[in-house]
Design an enzyme around this catalytic site. Structure first.
Site, PDB file in Angstrom:
ATOM      1  N   TYR A 156       1.021  -1.153   0.007  1.00  0.00           N
ATOM      2  CA  TYR A 156      -0.096   0.024  -0.032  1.00  0.00           C
ATOM      3  C   TYR A 156       0.807   1.237   0.117  1.00  0.00           C
ATOM      4  CZ  TYR A 156      -3.327   3.495   1.699  1.00  0.00           C
ATOM      5  OH  TYR A 156      -3.788   4.778   1.846  1.00  0.00           O
ATOM      6  N   ASP A 197      -2.060  -1.342  -4.036  1.00  0.00           N
ATOM      7  CA  ASP A 197      -2.314   0.140  -4.243  1.00  0.00           C
ATOM      8  C   ASP A 197      -1.096   0.777  -4.401  1.00  0.00           C
ATOM      9  OD1 ASP A 197      -3.222   2.716  -4.622  1.00  0.00           O
ATOM     10  OD2 ASP A 197      -4.435   2.441  -2.700  1.00  0.00           O
ATOM     11  N   HIS A 304     -12.095   1.702  -3.615  1.00  0.00           N
ATOM     12  CA  HIS A 304     -11.547   1.110  -4.590  1.00  0.00           C
ATOM     13  C   HIS A 304     -12.229  -0.226  -5.091  1.00  0.00           C
ATOM     14  CE1 HIS A 304      -7.359   2.815  -4.205  1.00  0.00           C
ATOM     15  NE2 HIS A 304      -8.047   3.386  -3.299  1.00  0.00           N
ATOM     16  N   HIS A 469     -28.368  22.906 -13.030  1.00  0.00           N
ATOM     17  CA  HIS A 469     -29.829  21.750 -13.194  1.00  0.00           C
ATOM     18  C   HIS A 469     -30.812  22.501 -12.502  1.00  0.00           C
ATOM     19  CE1 HIS A 469     -25.804  19.462 -13.082  1.00  0.00           C
ATOM     20  NE2 HIS A 469     -26.516  19.180 -14.325  1.00  0.00           N
TER      21      HIS A 469
END
Length: 515
Positions: A156, A197, A304, A469
């Site tokens: 990691y 990762d 993830h 919007h």
């Protein structure tokens, strides 16, 4: 076939909450077992477990049919951490925490560290203190029947925060240490897979908005990956770089193949993300044995998604798990002393026990003598009639003899006799008037209370509408250190996406007025 899967789980207990919610009767062990069964892999490598050894529970660490290995952060709780779960059919012959060898116990370790003279001992200790690397070494058998060694490096890698330049230096030094260790294992004759990762999107195709990022190609992390990975795919030829990105080997031009999305902005809904998770194999291993490399974006539970690969080899399990296995930890192996051990009755010396009994009998005799002596000093009932004796409680409620008493024959007139009698009509009118007055008072009191609470608790103001919007916005809070830390603002509620997509979030922004 050997199937390996890697997943940044963003807290090992986070996906379990959804699993336990679906079936409340399940315990954490069953939920974790279901996750491993869903991933359907021989070896599962997890990153960002966010647990330290003091909070790791047995249901998370020991799963039936698997042997697990954890690396914890030494500095912070609930931060970083990696774990590897191996099926019993893929039990490793060695396991080791960290890349530098400083955390090695020299018993069941992987070894092969390479030349690390460019690092100081303090730097190596700092790089391994966050629980970012875990190695497991396995025996594999090829389809030709040859046995080889395969080392998996579960990593990691650090994230480089733009506001903290020292973290970029830390990240690049970690990359350098990882490469030294992986190349040393290759030089020793082991095949190597680096999976996890890496916290870097390698190529523009691996990032949704790479075109608009300034100096994308000049990023130090991408340059490091350029020097590590071969760009020749699965074709034979001269290779200068030792590793291959297995997914791009099988899907070299696949766009939108992302593994990480922002959970705050809801970017996963429109696939507005990047590919940060990889399965990197040494060139010979990928060309000869890799059958597939895949992403699993449909698996939820983290920001993830899992990634993995399938190899045309079979695992040769070790006869015994390495010492790093969690089932050998004292708190799980039953060898750690518990407080109940200190509360067990011990056998007493017979002489000591007899002396205690003799002392207890002497104490009881002395207590009886003391009670008899106290009884003899108390007054008897026929001696309590003297004026000096204690008065009873009822004596204080007797009438006084020197106060004149009212005559029993004297009668006071009643209140009804002093009032003028009313007619039936007057009584009815009086009751009606009293009822109206009571109702009016209650209504007025209720209105006063309602107006008071409305003035005190005005309620939230209506959300403003975004300009793109004309939909209600969402309120966010500034968390970045600076003069606006803690301030609230409004932004479009739609998920983040490419600017060219009209269904994605617009650029509306409005500061919230202080209350």
């Amino acid at each position: 076939m050997l199937r390996v899967v890697s997943w940044n789980i963003n807290g090992i207990r986070s996906p379990l909450q959804g699993m336990v919610y679906e079936e409340p009767s399940n315990c954490a062990a069953m939920a974790m077992g279901r996750i491993l069964d869903k991933l359907d892999a021989d070896i599962v490598c997890l990153q960002e477990t966010k647990v330290t050894r003091d909070v790791l529970t047995e249901p998370l660490a020991i799963i039936e049919g698997y042997n697990s290995y954890f690396s914890f952060s030494r500095n912070r709780s609930g931060y970083s951490g990696v774990a590897t779960f191996c099926k019993d059919s893929a039990t490793p012959m060695a396991a080791e925490e960290g890349l530098s060898g400083l955390l090695a116990t020299h018993n069941g370790d992987v070894g092969c560290y390479g030349n690390m003279d460019e690092f100081t001992q303090e730097e190596l200790r700092a790089l391994d203190s966050e629980g970012r690397a875990l190695l497991t070494q396995h025996k594999i058998r090829t389809w030709e029947g040859k046995q080889k060694t395969l080392t998996l490096i579960n990593v990691y890698c650090p994230h480089a925060d733009a506001g903290k330049p020292e973290r970029l230096t830390f990240k690049m030094r970690f990359y350098r240490l990882l490469q030294i260790r992986a190349e040393a294992l290759l030089a020793a004759g082991s095949h190597v897979i680096i999976l996890g990762d890496l916290n870097t999107a390698h190529c523009p195709i691996d990032h949704w908005d790479a075109v608009n990022l300034e100096c994308f190609e000049e990023d130090p992390g991408r340059k490091w990956m350029d020097g590590l990975l071969s760009n020749l795919g699965c074709q034979a030829g001269s290779h200068v770089r030792p590793f291959i990105d297995s997914y791009r080997c099988f899907q070299p031009k696949q766009e939108g193949a992302f593994t990480c999305w922002s959970a705050v902005s809801g970017a996963r809904h429109l696939n507005y993300g990047s590919r940060l998770d990889y399965v990197l194999g040494d060139r010979t291993l990928v060309i000869d044995t890799f059958q597939d490399s895949f992403l699993l974006p449909e698996v939820m539970g983290s920001d993830h998604c899992p990634v993995g690969a399938v190899l045309s080899v079979s695992s040769v399990p070790a006869k015994q798990c390495p010492p790093l296995c969690t089932r050998f930890l004292p708190e799980f192996a039953g060898t750690q002393l518990k407080i109940l051990r200190f509360l067990v009755h011990h056998k007493q010396d017979p002489v000591f026990k007899q002396s205690v009994l003799r002392l207890g009998k002497q104490t009881q005799v002395q207590m009886h003598q003391n009670k008899a002596r106290v009884r003899s000093t108390r007054l008897r009932p026929n001696q309590t009639g003297s004026s000096r004796g204690q008065k009873s409680l009822t004596s204080y409620f007797q009438p006084s003899s020197n106060r004149p008493q009212a005559s029993p024959n004297l009668e006071l007139p009643s209140m009804g006799a002093l009032m003028t009698p009313k007619t039936p009509e007057e009584e009815v009118m009086a009751k009606v008037v009293e009822g109206q007055v009571g109702a009016s008072e209650a209504k007025n009191e209720k209105e006063i209370q309602t107006s008071f609470w409305k003035s005190l608790l005005g309620g939230p103001l209506p959300m403003p509408l975004c300009a793109g919007h004309r939909e209600p916005c969402v309120m966010r809070t500034v968390k970045k250190p600076g003069p606006n830390l803690g301030r609230h603002f409004y932004m479009c509620a739609r998920p983040r996406g490419p600017p060219t997509d009209p269904s994605s979030r617009c650029n509306f922004f409005l500061w919230s007025r202080p209350s």
